[in-house]
Every structure is written in C-alpha cells, then in structure tokens.
Design a protein around this motif. Structure first.
Motif, short mmCIF file in Angstrom:
data_model
loop_
_atom_site.label_atom_id
_atom_site.label_comp_id
_atom_site.label_asym_id
_atom_site.label_seq_id
_atom_site.Cartn_x
_atom_site.Cartn_y
_atom_site.Cartn_z
N CYS A 87 0.71 -1.17 0.17
CA CYS A 87 -0.10 0.19 0.02
C CYS A 87 0.67 1.32 -0.05
O CYS A 87 0.35 2.23 -0.65
CB CYS A 87 -0.82 -0.15 1.09
SG CYS A 87 -2.27 -1.28 1.05
N ARG A 140 0.47 3.75 -2.97
CA ARG A 140 0.20 5.11 -3.00
C ARG A 140 1.09 6.00 -3.65
O ARG A 140 0.83 7.20 -4.18
CB ARG A 140 0.09 5.79 -1.51
CG ARG A 140 -0.46 7.10 -1.24
CD ARG A 140 -0.93 7.37 0.33
NE ARG A 140 0.35 7.46 1.12
CZ ARG A 140 1.04 8.53 1.06
NH1 ARG A 140 0.90 9.70 0.59
NH2 ARG A 140 2.11 8.45 1.78
N VAL A 172 -9.70 2.26 -4.71
CA VAL A 172 -8.48 1.81 -3.74
C VAL A 172 -8.29 0.63 -3.44
O VAL A 172 -9.60 -0.15 -3.53
CB VAL A 172 -8.49 2.64 -2.23
CG1 VAL A 172 -7.51 1.95 -1.52
CG2 VAL A 172 -8.38 4.07 -2.56
N CYS A 209 -5.84 -2.08 0.77
CA CYS A 209 -5.55 -0.84 1.29
C CYS A 209 -6.39 -0.13 2.17
O CYS A 209 -6.26 1.27 2.64
CB CYS A 209 -4.98 -0.24 0.11
SG CYS A 209 -3.47 -1.19 -0.58
N SER A 210 -7.45 -0.33 2.28
CA SER A 210 -8.69 0.12 2.99
C SER A 210 -8.15 0.87 4.28
O SER A 210 -8.29 1.95 4.75
CB SER A 210 -10.06 -0.51 2.98
OG SER A 210 -11.10 0.23 3.74
N TYR A 231 -5.29 0.85 5.55
CA TYR A 231 -4.01 1.75 5.54
C TYR A 231 -4.27 3.20 5.08
O TYR A 231 -3.78 4.20 5.54
CB TYR A 231 -3.12 1.16 4.38
CG TYR A 231 -1.99 2.17 3.95
CD1 TYR A 231 -1.05 2.48 4.53
CD2 TYR A 231 -2.25 2.89 2.71
CE1 TYR A 231 0.08 3.34 4.12
CE2 TYR A 231 -1.20 3.92 2.28
CZ TYR A 231 -0.11 4.24 2.93
OH TYR A 231 0.82 5.22 2.69
N VAL A 232 -5.42 3.39 4.20
CA VAL A 232 -5.70 4.83 3.58
C VAL A 232 -6.45 5.30 4.72
O VAL A 232 -6.46 6.65 5.16
CB VAL A 232 -6.59 4.62 2.35
CG1 VAL A 232 -6.96 6.09 2.02
CG2 VAL A 232 -5.84 4.18 1.21
N TYR A 283 -3.78 6.42 7.26
CA TYR A 283 -3.13 7.58 6.85
C TYR A 283 -3.90 8.81 6.90
O TYR A 283 -3.36 9.95 7.27
CB TYR A 283 -2.77 7.36 5.12
CG TYR A 283 -2.11 8.59 4.55
CD1 TYR A 283 -0.97 8.88 4.74
CD2 TYR A 283 -3.04 9.36 3.83
CE1 TYR A 283 -0.34 9.98 4.19
CE2 TYR A 283 -2.34 10.32 3.08
CZ TYR A 283 -1.03 10.76 3.42
OH TYR A 283 -0.65 11.99 2.43
N TYR A 340 -1.42 12.28 7.25
CA TYR A 340 -1.89 13.01 5.95
C TYR A 340 -1.71 14.54 6.31
O TYR A 340 -1.17 15.43 5.45
CB TYR A 340 -3.39 12.81 5.95
CG TYR A 340 -4.08 13.75 4.82
CD1 TYR A 340 -3.87 13.94 3.37
CD2 TYR A 340 -5.24 14.74 5.38
CE1 TYR A 340 -4.61 14.85 2.71
CE2 TYR A 340 -5.89 15.61 4.67
CZ TYR A 340 -5.49 15.46 3.00
OH TYR A 340 -6.23 16.59 2.28
N TYR A 366 -13.16 4.99 2.44
CA TYR A 366 -11.98 5.73 1.90
C TYR A 366 -11.47 5.41 0.59
O TYR A 366 -10.16 5.35 0.27
CB TYR A 366 -10.82 5.42 3.00
CG TYR A 366 -11.36 5.91 4.42
CD1 TYR A 366 -11.11 7.29 4.52
CD2 TYR A 366 -11.97 5.10 5.30
CE1 TYR A 366 -11.44 7.91 6.11
CE2 TYR A 366 -12.49 5.58 6.48
CZ TYR A 366 -12.12 6.97 6.77
OH TYR A 366 -12.54 7.48 8.09
N PRO A 378 -4.87 10.01 -1.74
CA PRO A 378 -5.02 8.59 -2.05
C PRO A 378 -6.56 8.02 -2.28
O PRO A 378 -6.46 6.88 -2.48
CB PRO A 378 -4.37 7.92 -0.86
CG PRO A 378 -4.43 8.76 0.17
CD PRO A 378 -4.50 10.10 -0.08
N MET A 379 -7.39 8.83 -2.03
CA MET A 379 -8.59 8.37 -2.18
C MET A 379 -9.52 8.66 -3.50
O MET A 379 -10.35 7.69 -3.78
CB MET A 379 -9.54 9.12 -0.88
CG MET A 379 -9.19 8.83 0.33
SD MET A 379 -10.29 9.79 1.74
CE MET A 379 -9.95 11.40 1.12
#
Length: 298
Positions: free
Chosen positions: A52, A56, A70, A74-75, A77-78, A81, A87, A135, A260-261
């Motif tokens: 991930c 990204r 996404v 990686c859900s 992870y985002v 973040y 972020y 996300y 990243p979304m």
C-alpha cells in the motif's frame, strides 16, 4: 584404583542430565513454532502495508493512472493515513515548502500577482464523504457526491487555510478554481468556503455550461489563459489532482497535495456519465477519454 560406579546410579545420573535439556529443547521448539506462526502473520501484514505504501507513492506520482478504486487490501491503510495524522503532517510540510517559495517572490504592487487554489480536497475536505465510501474502496459516484456537496458541510483543511490567509495578507490575488458546476453548486460552495474562513479571495471560478463535458485539464487551462490574458502573473498553482496542475498556462510553480482516495475514480464516473463502459475495472472503450475527467469536484 578408580572406584567403579554402579550401573543403576550411572543411568539415573544420565537421565537427570538429559531431562532438563530435553525439556528446554521441547520449550524452545514449541516457542519457535509459535514464533513461526506469529512471524508469518506479521509478514503478511507487513507485506500488505508495504504494497500500500508503494501503491500510494505510484498513484501520487501519477505513474499508476488506471485505477477505479483503492485496492481493497489498502482500505485500512488509507483510513489510517487520512485520520491518524500522517496526511496532516504531509500537508504541513508541503505548505511550508510553498511558503518558502512565497517568501522569495517579489510582488510588483500593481494588484496583478495571482495565485490559484483548487477547492475540493485542497481548500475544503471531503473526508466525511469518503469515510462512507470506505476511503475510496467504493467506486466513485458523482450523484452521491453532488448530494454531499449540496449540504455545504465540507470542513477547511487547516494548513491550506493558513496558506490562503498568508497569500491574501501578502497582496496576492487568490483565485479559487473548481470543477464544481456553477448552476447547481455555485452558491452553496461560496457559503461553505465563507463559513470555513476563506474570505478575501479575488474570485471563485466554477465550471460554466460552456465547459460541460470538457476535461478538467482543458477547462482549467482555458481559465488560466484567460487570467494571463487579463494581465495576471500566476505565481503558484495548488491542487490535489494532477488535472489541477497539468495542461497549459500553469504559472511559475505548481504544487501537488496528497489524495490517495480519489484519482481515477473521477474518470470512471465520467465514462459512465458519457455512456462509456468499464470492463474488468481497467479496459475502457476509448483511450481518448483518459483525460476527460470532468468530475463535479475537480
């Protein structure tokens, strides 16, 4: 003469010596097996995080463009973040870089020094909308986004609001340039920005009917050309999408904010609205449409 040890006593002595060793070996082997299982789980988790991170970086650098959502793995992870501070720290760093550049500029004092800021996920955030869309793991839905935007509840992005206020105080004419539709989202967007502290900008520019169906890159390039034709000097251009900072008449410097979304999701929404189909999430019926990302939020 050496004293002879009875065989029975010798056997007991050997067993006593071996017993602790055998127990220790047993414990060690069991521990190693347990560690092996833990290590395997940690390895799998670490591998997902590593993927991930790489994913990204690739999409933020615009190297991976054909992604409709996404990746499901990686859900988390985002989400982490976006809401656990990284972020915000990334935004703070980028804004500091922008301010370092701003402090090196020399304004002529003729009120023609301009700066351009994107609106969605640059000035104001759609994080609450994307929370309901996992996300970015759910496909982009232009209709639900429009419903969200009509509520006028997007919070300001603090670091960008700080940048905005500094630009205004220094004498820049700040233009807020958005792909939101002027007819349906114009007033609610003005109210949203005002309520979040974006006061003192030169003009909010929304997409007019003349640019309906045109790419964000084409639309924003044309707007920047119009500003330069009016005599404005564009010192900087900031956005979270590559379409914000690509094309023509970009100004002296461009700055890309992280997001990243939502990148290719807008492309998918655009294909759907224009009658194009997406096959296996990647095969698109017309390559010429790859830059026709006319999302309501760009």
């Amino acid at each position: 003469m050496a004293k002879r040890v009875p065989v029975g006593e010798l056997l007991v002595l050997v067993l006593l010596l071996l017993a602790p060793k055998t127990k220790a070996m047993s414990i060690t082997r069991g521990h190693n097996k347990s560690r092996g299982k833990e290590s395997s789980g940690s390895s799998d988790e670490g591998g997902a995080i590593s993927f991930c991170l790489s994913w990204r970086l690739a999409v933020e650098a615009n190297n991976v463009v054909a992604w409709p959502t996404v990746p499901p793995q990686c859900s988390r992870y985002v989400e982490t973040y976006m809401i656990n501070g990284q972020y915000d720290r990334d935004l703070d760093l980028i804004v500091e870089v922008i301010l370092a550049y701003v402090n090196q500029t020399f304004l002529l004092g003729d009120a023609m020094d301009a700066w351009i800021l994107d609106v969605d996920d640059t000035c104001i955030s759609n994080i609450y909308y994307y929370k309901g869309k996992k996300y970015g793991c759910d496909p982009y839905d232009p209709f639900s986004f429009r419903t969200w935007a009509m509520k006028g509840g997007c919070p300001a992005i603090p670091s960008v609001l700080r940048l905005f206020n500094i630009l205004v105080d220094k004498g820049f004419k700040v233009f807020l340039l958005t792909g939101r539709d002027e007819e349906t989202l114009g007033q609610v967007t003005r109210n949203n920005l005002h309520n979040q502290g974006f006061i003192g900008y030169e003009r909010l520019i929304l997409r007019s009917s003349a640019y309906k169906g045109k790419s964000a890159m084409k639309y924003k390039s044309d707007v920047r050309k119009q500003l330069e034709d009016q005599g404005y000097r564009i010192w900087g251009n900031v956005g979270d999408q590559w379409s914000d900072i690509q094309g023509d008449y970009l100004g002296n410097r461009t700055f890309k904010l992280p997001n990243p979304m939502e990148l290719f999701n807008c492309l998918v929404g655009s294909f759907i609205r224009h009658g194009f189909t997406v096959i296996n999430q990647l095969s698109i019926s017309s390559n010429s449409f790859l830059h026709s990302d006319s999302c309501p939020k760009l």
